[in-house]
Motif scaffolding. Sequence first.
Motif, PDB file in Angstrom:
ATOM      1  N   ASN A  58       0.865  -1.156   0.090  1.00  0.00           N
ATOM      2  CA  ASN A  58      -0.133   0.035   0.107  1.00  0.00           C
ATOM      3  C   ASN A  58       0.955   1.204  -0.058  1.00  0.00           C
ATOM      4  OD1 ASN A  58      -2.443  -1.386   0.011  1.00  0.00           O
ATOM      5  ND2 ASN A  58      -2.147  -1.741   2.328  1.00  0.00           N
ATOM      6  N   SER A  59       1.834   1.218  -0.776  1.00  0.00           N
ATOM      7  CA  SER A  59       2.763   2.282  -0.738  1.00  0.00           C
ATOM      8  C   SER A  59       3.137   2.668  -2.501  1.00  0.00           C
ATOM      9  CB  SER A  59       4.141   2.180  -0.215  1.00  0.00           C
ATOM     10  OG  SER A  59       3.936   1.714   1.220  1.00  0.00           O
ATOM     11  N   ASP A  60       3.100   3.933  -2.627  1.00  0.00           N
ATOM     12  CA  ASP A  60       3.732   4.562  -4.031  1.00  0.00           C
ATOM     13  C   ASP A  60       4.883   5.348  -3.720  1.00  0.00           C
ATOM     14  OD1 ASP A  60       3.632   5.069  -6.526  1.00  0.00           O
ATOM     15  OD2 ASP A  60       1.796   6.100  -6.566  1.00  0.00           O
ATOM     16  N   PHE A  61       5.520   5.844  -4.893  1.00  0.00           N
ATOM     17  CA  PHE A  61       6.557   6.829  -4.828  1.00  0.00           C
ATOM     18  C   PHE A  61       5.870   8.011  -5.854  1.00  0.00           C
ATOM     19  CE2 PHE A  61       8.771   3.828  -2.215  1.00  0.00           C
ATOM     20  CZ  PHE A  61       9.588   4.650  -1.435  1.00  0.00           C
ATOM     21  N   VAL A  62       6.026   9.142  -5.436  1.00  0.00           N
ATOM     22  CA  VAL A  62       5.591  10.048  -6.582  1.00  0.00           C
ATOM     23  C   VAL A  62       6.897  11.086  -6.990  1.00  0.00           C
ATOM     24  CG1 VAL A  62       3.363  10.279  -5.803  1.00  0.00           C
ATOM     25  CG2 VAL A  62       4.859  11.608  -4.758  1.00  0.00           C
ATOM     26  N   GLY A  63       6.791  11.534  -8.117  1.00  0.00           N
ATOM     27  CA  GLY A  63       8.056  12.355  -8.668  1.00  0.00           C
ATOM     28  C   GLY A  63       8.952  11.372  -9.090  1.00  0.00           C
ATOM     29  N   LYS A 106       7.513   8.991  -0.862  1.00  0.00           N
ATOM     30  CA  LYS A 106       6.885   7.965  -0.786  1.00  0.00           C
ATOM     31  C   LYS A 106       5.593   8.425  -0.075  1.00  0.00           C
ATOM     32  CE  LYS A 106       6.777   3.663   1.891  1.00  0.00           C
ATOM     33  NZ  LYS A 106       7.561   2.808   3.070  1.00  0.00           N
ATOM     34  N   VAL A 107       4.336   7.869  -0.638  1.00  0.00           N
ATOM     35  CA  VAL A 107       3.034   8.081  -0.114  1.00  0.00           C
ATOM     36  C   VAL A 107       2.262   6.706  -0.052  1.00  0.00           C
ATOM     37  CG1 VAL A 107       3.257  10.404  -1.173  1.00  0.00           C
ATOM     38  CG2 VAL A 107       2.240   8.358  -2.353  1.00  0.00           C
ATOM     39  N   VAL A 108       1.303   6.960   0.820  1.00  0.00           N
ATOM     40  CA  VAL A 108       0.352   5.998   1.140  1.00  0.00           C
ATOM     41  C   VAL A 108      -0.683   5.459  -0.161  1.00  0.00           C
ATOM     42  CG1 VAL A 108      -1.519   4.734   2.386  1.00  0.00           C
ATOM     43  CG2 VAL A 108       0.622   5.926   3.539  1.00  0.00           C
ATOM     44  N   ILE A 136       2.196  -1.860  -4.366  1.00  0.00           N
ATOM     45  CA  ILE A 136       3.307  -2.320  -3.894  1.00  0.00           C
ATOM     46  C   ILE A 136       4.592  -1.708  -4.268  1.00  0.00           C
ATOM     47  CG2 ILE A 136       3.600  -4.062  -5.129  1.00  0.00           C
ATOM     48  CD1 ILE A 136       4.670  -5.967  -2.865  1.00  0.00           C
ATOM     49  N   ALA A 137       5.331  -1.285  -3.205  1.00  0.00           N
ATOM     50  CA  ALA A 137       6.739  -0.516  -3.704  1.00  0.00           C
ATOM     51  C   ALA A 137       8.165  -1.349  -3.336  1.00  0.00           C
ATOM     52  CB  ALA A 137       6.676   0.906  -3.170  1.00  0.00           C
TER      53      ALA A 137
END
Length: 292
Positions: A228-233, A276-278, A283-284
């Motif tokens: 339940n994680s993502d990375f933005v940018g 990192k964001v929720v 899945i990261a």
Amino acid sequence: VFSSGPTADGNWIRTANSTLVVPSPPLPQKGLLSLWVGMGTSNGDLIQALVESYNDNIDYDCGVLDGDWCTLASALTSNGQQGGTQVHANAGDEVQMNYLYNDKTGNYDQYVLLNGNLVSTFSTSSGKALGWGTAEECNQAPPAYPCGLTPAHSWINTILVLDQPQPDYSNTFGTFGASGTLTSSDGGKTWTAENLTIDAWNYTPTCPDDDGYKLTTLDNSVFNTTCNSDFVGGELKNSTMGSIQDCVTACDETENCFFAVWDGENCGLKSSVAEKVVREGMIAGSLVSKGC
């Protein structure tokens, strides 16, 4: 895997011999991994001597530590998994698994040899063997999950002897992630292979059970996975991928990639500036250490 069978009606496998060159243990060692060649029988049994690797939290009375292997003669019957003496084995050892139909008893007798020495035996009344194949099995039920990266390995000097010649037996052969095949020089009664090679395989984590599991790539880079994680940018590349393992492997092969995110279908590769964001369902993988 490599598989053969079923045999033609009225035919069956009398003997089956094959030797595993024991590979290095899986990385990291978190679960219970079993390597075996087996025969399915007319009684519904599975004759399967085992070579197993498991972590210290799983006690199977073999006395091994993380990264070691255990071997034994074994069969899965209607009464559950049964077997003979368990013996410690190391990477590089040769474990020979011999299955022989005994005409006097009607049993299949198993003989397991470690570097030429008989170490485990077992005998079962299992009917007649109808098929044969290699297997790589990961028990991912807690606390035995997951199995990590399993190196490529080889089964050598394989010999199958059928009860009757079956020239078209090769039509039943199938492979997945394997190379090599059986051939016959006596009209289809005896089938042999010098080498059946099984490709490396990485058992990937599932959420939420495996949150925090570390994935290892073939180049020995390590990624920590979070559910339940993502990375933005820091966008580098986006493409369709079949698993988080494929996604972190792509990151490992991409310059300046530090993060990989997977939504079950699409893979996004990110640079070190990503944050990192929720995000539910993602899945990261975060690069922990870079391999060769």
